[in-house]
Write a protein that holds these residues in place. Structure first.
Motif, PDB file in Angstrom:
ATOM      1  N   TYR A   1     -23.683 -43.204   5.258  1.00  0.00           N
ATOM      2  CA  TYR A   1     -24.517 -42.662   4.191  1.00  0.00           C
ATOM      3  C   TYR A   1     -25.655 -43.611   3.822  1.00  0.00           C
TER       4      TYR A   1
ATOM      5  N   LYS B   1     -19.601 -41.845   3.541  1.00  0.00           N
ATOM      6  CA  LYS B   1     -19.013 -40.626   2.999  1.00  0.00           C
ATOM      7  C   LYS B   1     -19.010 -39.582   4.112  1.00  0.00           C
TER       8      LYS B   1
ATOM      9  N   GLU C   1     -16.788 -41.796  -1.833  1.00  0.00           N
ATOM     10  CA  GLU C   1     -17.593 -42.784  -1.123  1.00  0.00           C
ATOM     11  C   GLU C   1     -16.869 -44.132  -1.128  1.00  0.00           C
TER      12      GLU C   1
END
Length: 281
Positions: free
Chosen positions: A181, A169, A14
Motif C-alpha cells: 500500500y 493492506k 493495515e
C-alpha cells in the motif's frame, strides 16, 4: 543503530513499520510485512532472515510472541539482535538481545511495538509509544508521527541518515495487484524523517482518491485560475477556447501522473489545482 515502530490498524486492516537509522538505506534491511499476516522490524546486526521466517510462522497461525521465541531461539547470535513484531490480530512482541549497544530496549502496547538501539536514552522509544497511542489518523500518519517524536526525544545517538515507511493492506498496492500500500524510502539525507514525511504527503496526493469536498466545477474563478496556470506552465496558449482548455488540463494531469485524481470533464480536484499553482514557483 536504529529505532523503529511496527503497528496495526484493526479498522483499516493495515500493518506497517516506520524506521530511522544512522545507516544507509535502512528500508532495504529492516521492514518486512504481509497483509493478513503481520509486520516485522529486524535490526541491530539485523538478521534479515527473520523477516520472511517470521511472516511464514505467523501465516501458519503463530502469535507474535510465539514467532519471536522461535526465530530468536534458533539464532546463535540472538544477543546482538533486536526485533519488533505485530501479528495478524495486532498482538505485539519486542526483543532486545543482551549484546545490543546502549541505550537499547523496547516497549509494546495496543497494536504496536517500538524499539531502538544505540539511542541517546530510553526517551526515544517512550516518545514513539506515547505518540502512537495519542495521535489520531491513518496507520501511516501515526507511524510517521511516532518516528518523528522519537527523533525529537533524542533518537539515534550517532545521528540520522535514512528512514523508511512500509504499510501493507489487502490489494492496497498500485492497481490493486499486490498488498504494498505504501512503500517509501529515504536512503541518504541529513533529515530523513522530515524528508520521508514530505514524500509520504506527495504519495498521498498522487494515489489517494479525491475528497468529495475538494471536487469543484470548472467555472468562474476556478476556471480562470486553471487557465492562468496552464498558460504559465506552457500547456495552453493565451488565445484558447474551452475545448483546448480541457485538453490542456488532461495533458497536465496525465503528464504529472494524477490519473487517480482525474475527474469527469468539467470538474477538477482542487488538490491538483493547488499542486499546479505551486509548480515552478
Amino acid at each position: 543503530m536504529t529505532y523503529s515502530i511496527v503497528g496495526f490498524d484493526p479498522k483499516a486492516k493495515e500493518w506497517g513499520i516506520a524506521v530511522q537509522s544512522k545507516f544507509i538505506s535502512v528500508g532495504a534491511v529492516v521492514p518486512f510485512a504481509k497483509a493478513g499476516v503481520g509486520a516485522v522490524a529486524t535490526q541491530s546486526y539485523a538478521n534479515t532472515s527473520y523477516g520472511p521466517q517470521a511472516l511464514e510462522l505467523m501465516a501458519q497461525g503463530k502469535s507474535a510472541q510465539e514467532t519471536m521465541d522461535i526465530i530468536t531461539e534458533e539464532d546463535p547470535q540472538k544477543g546482538l539482535r533486536q526485533v519488533g513484531i505485530i501479528d495478524a490480530n495486532g498482538n505485539p512482541a519486542t526483543f532486545t538481545g543482551k549484546g545490543c549497544y546502549d541505550w537499547a530496549g523496547g516497549i509494546t502496547g495496543p497494536h504496536f511495538a517500538a524499539q531502538g538501539n544505540i539511542l541517546v536514552d530510553k526517551k526515544t522509544v517512550q516518545a514513539m509509544a506515547d505518540t502512537f497511542i495519542r495521535v489520531e489518523g491513518t496507520l501511516a500518519e501515526r507511524l510517521l508521527a511516532a518516528l518523528d517524536a522519537g527523533q525529537s526525544a533524542g533518537g539515534d545517538s550517532r545521528g540520522q541518515q535514512s528512514a523508511a515507511l512500509l504499510v501493507v493492506k489487502e490489494k492496497g498496492g498500485y492497481g490493486g495487484f499486490n498488498d504494498r500500500y505504501i512503500d517509501l524510502r529515504v536512503d541518504d539525507h541529513p533529515e530523513p524523517i522530515k524528508e520521508l514525511i514530505r514524500i509520504y504527503q506527495l504519495q498521498q496526493l498522487y494515489f489517494s482518491p479525491a475528497k468529495p469536498e475538494k471536487i469543484a466545477v470548472i467555472e468562474g474563478e476556478v476556471k480562470e485560475t486553471i487557465a492562468q496556470q496552464l498558460i504559465r506552465l506552457q500547456y495552453l496558449n493565451a488565445d484558447y477556447d474551452e475545448e483546448q482548455l480541457f485538453k490542456a488540463l488532461t495533458t497536465f494531469i496525465h503528464t504529472e501522473n494524477f490519473e487517480a485524481r482525474e475527474q469527469s470533464e468539467g470538474k477538477i480536484d482542487l488538490d491538483v489545482l493547488d499542486y499546479m499553482i505551486k509548480q515552478g514557483v
